[in-house]
Design an enzyme around this catalytic site. Structure first.
Site, short mmCIF file in Angstrom:
data_model
loop_
_atom_site.label_atom_id
_atom_site.label_comp_id
_atom_site.label_asym_id
_atom_site.label_seq_id
_atom_site.Cartn_x
_atom_site.Cartn_y
_atom_site.Cartn_z
CD GLU A 45 4.84 -3.94 -4.38
OE1 GLU A 45 4.78 -3.97 -5.60
OE2 GLU A 45 4.50 -4.89 -3.66
CG HIS A 46 1.76 -0.47 -3.54
ND1 HIS A 46 1.91 -1.85 -3.62
CD2 HIS A 46 1.81 -0.01 -4.80
CE1 HIS A 46 2.04 -2.19 -4.88
NE2 HIS A 46 2.01 -1.09 -5.63
#
Length: 167
Positions: A45-46
């Site tokens: 996600e990050h």
């Protein structure tokens, strides 16, 4: 050893430690290319880049929700204030999708127009695939075109000759 020490100093340290214990990993690689491969398989996600070659990685990484390049950027900036957002693909979904952006609100129109000659190939393939999938209506829509555009031609697969019904 460093994560528990950092978490201990935080008011939300218990939550941070649970996240680390349940999901945290450290992976060592001998080659930069392996790092890119593994990261793209994870599709996080990050993703934060803190390397001496951030540009090299940025040019090669393809599966992430949002990429934070260098020590000047942080996940917090993207989540809260830099203009991207916090609605990102999780659990590996970054392999096939990106974060929410204006393009998600654009309507994409697709259309097809096939010549008579293109129908020889497309309808032949469409008929066989549809019939194999048990979708006889789809198969017959291709069969109808094959019969109309190529009357009398012998096919090496089933082509139903059904009259078109009009009322």
């Amino acid at each position: 050893d460093i994560i528990p020490e950092i978490a201990e100093e935080m008011p939300s340290g218990t939550v941070a430690m649970q996240a680390w214990e349940n999901h945290g990993e450290v992976i060592f690689c001998d080659r930069k290319e392996d790092i890119v491969t593994i990261s793209d398989e994870y599709a996080p996600e990050h993703l934060q880049l803190l390397t001496e070659e951030n540009g090299w990685y940025k040019d090669r990484l393809t599966n992430y929700g949002s990429l934070f390049v260098g020590e000047g950027s942080t996940v917090t900036h993207g989540d809260k204030c830099s203009g991207t957002n916090h609605i990102l693909p999780t659990k590996g979904a970054a392999r096939y999708s990106g974060g929410l952006n204006v393009q998600k609100f654009l309507k994409v129109l697709t259309w097809q127009e096939l010549s008579v000659e293109a129908n020889r190939e497309f309808s032949s393939v469409g008929s066989r695939i549809s019939r194999a999938e048990g979708m006889d209506g789809h198969a017959r829509s291709c069969d109808w075109r094959l019969n109309k555009y190529f009357p009398g031609e012998k096919w090496d697969f089933e082509v139903v000759n059904q009259e078109r019904i009009t009322k």
